[in-house]
Motif scaffolding. Structure first.
Motif, short mmCIF file in Angstrom:
data_model
loop_
_atom_site.label_atom_id
_atom_site.label_comp_id
_atom_site.label_asym_id
_atom_site.label_seq_id
_atom_site.Cartn_x
_atom_site.Cartn_y
_atom_site.Cartn_z
N MET A 100 -60.77 52.58 53.42
CA MET A 100 -61.21 52.12 54.73
C MET A 100 -60.57 50.76 55.00
O MET A 100 -60.45 49.94 54.12
N ALA A 101 -60.13 50.59 56.22
CA ALA A 101 -59.52 49.32 56.58
C ALA A 101 -59.98 48.91 57.97
O ALA A 101 -60.26 49.75 58.83
N ASP A 102 -60.08 47.59 58.16
CA ASP A 102 -60.37 47.05 59.48
C ASP A 102 -59.04 46.83 60.19
O ASP A 102 -58.11 46.26 59.60
N LEU A 103 -58.95 47.27 61.42
CA LEU A 103 -57.73 47.09 62.20
C LEU A 103 -58.01 46.27 63.44
O LEU A 103 -59.06 46.41 64.06
N THR A 104 -57.04 45.44 63.81
CA THR A 104 -57.16 44.70 65.06
C THR A 104 -57.00 45.68 66.22
O THR A 104 -56.57 46.82 66.03
N GLN A 105 -57.32 45.24 67.40
CA GLN A 105 -57.16 46.08 68.60
C GLN A 105 -55.74 46.63 68.68
O GLN A 105 -55.55 47.82 68.93
N GLU A 106 -54.75 45.77 68.48
CA GLU A 106 -53.35 46.17 68.61
C GLU A 106 -52.97 47.19 67.55
O GLU A 106 -52.33 48.20 67.85
N GLU A 107 -53.34 46.93 66.29
CA GLU A 107 -53.01 47.85 65.20
C GLU A 107 -53.66 49.21 65.44
O GLU A 107 -53.04 50.26 65.25
N TRP A 108 -54.92 49.18 65.84
CA TRP A 108 -55.71 50.39 66.06
C TRP A 108 -55.07 51.24 67.16
O TRP A 108 -54.83 52.42 66.98
N ALA A 109 -54.76 50.62 68.30
CA ALA A 109 -54.18 51.33 69.44
C ALA A 109 -52.82 51.91 69.07
O ALA A 109 -52.50 53.06 69.41
N GLU A 110 -52.03 51.14 68.36
CA GLU A 110 -50.70 51.59 67.96
C GLU A 110 -50.78 52.79 67.02
O GLU A 110 -50.07 53.78 67.20
N GLN A 111 -51.67 52.71 66.04
CA GLN A 111 -51.79 53.81 65.08
C GLN A 111 -52.38 55.07 65.72
O GLN A 111 -51.94 56.17 65.41
N VAL A 112 -53.34 54.91 66.62
CA VAL A 112 -53.91 56.08 67.31
C VAL A 112 -52.80 56.76 68.12
O VAL A 112 -52.69 57.99 68.11
N ALA A 113 -51.96 55.99 68.77
CA ALA A 113 -50.87 56.54 69.57
C ALA A 113 -49.85 57.28 68.70
O ALA A 113 -49.30 58.30 69.11
N GLN A 114 -49.63 56.80 67.49
CA GLN A 114 -48.66 57.41 66.59
C GLN A 114 -49.19 58.67 65.92
O GLN A 114 -48.42 59.57 65.60
N HIS A 115 -50.48 58.74 65.67
CA HIS A 115 -51.08 59.88 64.97
C HIS A 115 -51.76 60.81 65.96
O HIS A 115 -52.95 60.69 66.22
#
Length: 103
Positions: free
Chosen positions: A1-16
């Motif tokens: 489990m990892a905590d992601l910043t808003q930017e990291e989270w949005a970027e990863q959701v878009a990629q996956h």
């Protein structure tokens, strides 16, 4: 489990594209607005929450959020205990979310 910043989270959701966005707030909170494509399972349901998690595909990647990030952090920790491969917590929750919201 990892905590992601808003930017990291949005970027990863878009990629996956196969990833699951999981909202662990109450149904009422969810109805007030949610991140697009999110499914809602209320962590406050206790055993009911665990039962719903057990129905999910544990091999998928989950991006989890709540109002401020506290409940989603708990949910990610629980998901890890239940054997989920990947669950990421959105730091700051939907309160700090700057992306799209379905109202």
């Amino acid at each position: 489990m990892a905590d992601l910043t808003q930017e990291e989270w949005a970027e990863q959701v878009a990629q996956h594209k196969e990833a699951v966005v999981l909202d662990v707030r109450t149904e009422e909170e969810f109805e007030d607005g949610y991140i697009p494509d999110a499914i809602n399972i209320d962590i406050r349901q206790g055993q009911g929450f665990i039962d719903e998690l057990e129905k999910l595909d544990k091999s998928k990647t989950y991006y989890v959020y709540c109002r401020s990030g506290a409940r989603s952090a708990q949910a990610c920790a629980l998901m890890e205990q239940l054997g989920f491969d990947e669950a990421y917590n959105l730091l700051g929750g939907i309160l700090e979310w700057e992306g799209d919201i379905v109202a």
